[in-house]
Scaffold this motif. Structure first.
Motif, short mmCIF file in Angstrom:
data_model
loop_
_atom_site.label_atom_id
_atom_site.label_comp_id
_atom_site.label_asym_id
_atom_site.label_seq_id
_atom_site.Cartn_x
_atom_site.Cartn_y
_atom_site.Cartn_z
N ASN A 39 -113.28 -21.92 43.41
CA ASN A 39 -114.43 -21.28 44.07
C ASN A 39 -113.96 -20.19 45.03
O ASN A 39 -114.54 -19.10 45.08
CB ASN A 39 -115.26 -22.31 44.84
N LYS A 42 -112.78 -17.17 43.17
CA LYS A 42 -113.90 -16.44 42.60
C LYS A 42 -114.56 -15.55 43.66
O LYS A 42 -114.83 -14.38 43.42
CB LYS A 42 -114.92 -17.42 42.00
N SER A 45 -112.46 -12.59 44.75
CA SER A 45 -112.46 -11.51 43.76
C SER A 45 -113.79 -10.75 43.73
O SER A 45 -113.96 -9.83 42.93
CB SER A 45 -112.15 -12.06 42.37
N GLY A 46 -114.73 -11.15 44.61
CA GLY A 46 -116.00 -10.44 44.72
C GLY A 46 -117.08 -10.93 43.78
O GLY A 46 -118.11 -10.29 43.64
N ARG A 47 -116.86 -12.09 43.16
CA ARG A 47 -117.87 -12.66 42.26
C ARG A 47 -118.60 -13.79 42.96
O ARG A 47 -117.96 -14.71 43.49
CB ARG A 47 -117.21 -13.15 40.97
N PRO A 48 -119.92 -13.79 42.96
CA PRO A 48 -120.66 -14.87 43.61
C PRO A 48 -120.55 -16.18 42.83
O PRO A 48 -120.39 -16.18 41.61
CB PRO A 48 -122.11 -14.37 43.63
N ASN A 50 -121.97 -19.59 41.14
CA ASN A 50 -123.22 -19.98 40.49
C ASN A 50 -123.50 -21.46 40.80
O ASN A 50 -122.69 -22.12 41.46
CB ASN A 50 -123.17 -19.69 38.98
N ASP A 53 -120.76 -23.87 39.88
CA ASP A 53 -119.62 -23.83 40.80
C ASP A 53 -119.91 -24.64 42.06
O ASP A 53 -119.03 -25.31 42.60
CB ASP A 53 -119.33 -22.38 41.26
N LEU A 123 -120.61 -9.34 48.87
CA LEU A 123 -121.44 -10.44 48.36
C LEU A 123 -122.66 -10.73 49.23
O LEU A 123 -123.45 -11.62 48.91
CB LEU A 123 -120.60 -11.71 48.20
N SER A 126 -126.04 -10.66 47.41
CA SER A 126 -126.30 -11.83 46.57
C SER A 126 -126.66 -13.05 47.41
O SER A 126 -127.45 -13.89 46.98
CB SER A 126 -125.10 -12.13 45.66
#
Length: 163
Positions: A39, A42, A45-48, A50, A53, A123, A126
């Motif tokens: 987590n 993730k 790396s700039g990914r939210p 979900n 997760d 992020l 988001s």
């Protein structure tokens, strides 16, 4: 009693939660410390994250809350952005949610000044898109110093006989 200080990243959950715990004489736990490495990677790396997760992380926190209550209570900082996340958190034990509300511009300003945290400012959008403001929580604006925010929280907890 378990108190969960919630809100988007940058709202002040850790600072407010630590001060609230100190004033209540309870231990403080930061939910971020319980994220699995995948987590954190993730988010870095700039990914939210979900829902898939978040689920194991939230269930782990729910189990910890049972332990903490048995030890006399605690303050937990956890984003808990969606109602279903809050329901997972209280699936094993009740808790009082404390929602730290702030505007996008205020939170963005705070995030731009923060260093050494895995959650990038990119992020924030988001986070606000995911946020479902809670109905039952104690809600406090974070547009003032942390000490004033904690004082407002304590006043509201006392008014609801939740101390």
């Amino acid at each position: 009693m378990i108190y969960i200080v919630m809100g988007v990243s940058g709202a002040g959950k850790t600072v407010v939660g630590q001060e609230l715990a100190r004033r209540l004489g309870l231990p403080f736990y930061d939910g971020d410390e319980f994220h699995p490495p995948a987590n954190i990677q993730k988010m870095e790396s700039g990914r939210p994250l979900n829902d898939a997760d978040r689920r194991p992380w939230l269930l782990k926190l729910a189990a910890k809350m049972v332990e903490w209550e048995a030890e006399g209570g605690a303050v937990l900082a956890c984003s808990a952005l969606k109602e279903r996340y809050r329901q997972l958190l209280i699936s094993k034990h009740e808790a009082q949610f404390i929602y730290l509300r702030g505007t996008v511009s205020l939170i963005a300003e705070r995030l731009s000044e923060r260093t050494g945290h895995f959650m990038p400012e990119s992020l924030l959008k988001s986070q606000f898109e995911t946020l479902e403001e809670p109905d039952e929580a104690i809600t406090v604006s974070v547009d003032r110093p942390p000490e004033a925010v904690v004082s407002a929280i304590l006043e509201k907890l006392a008014a609801r006989d939740l101390l």
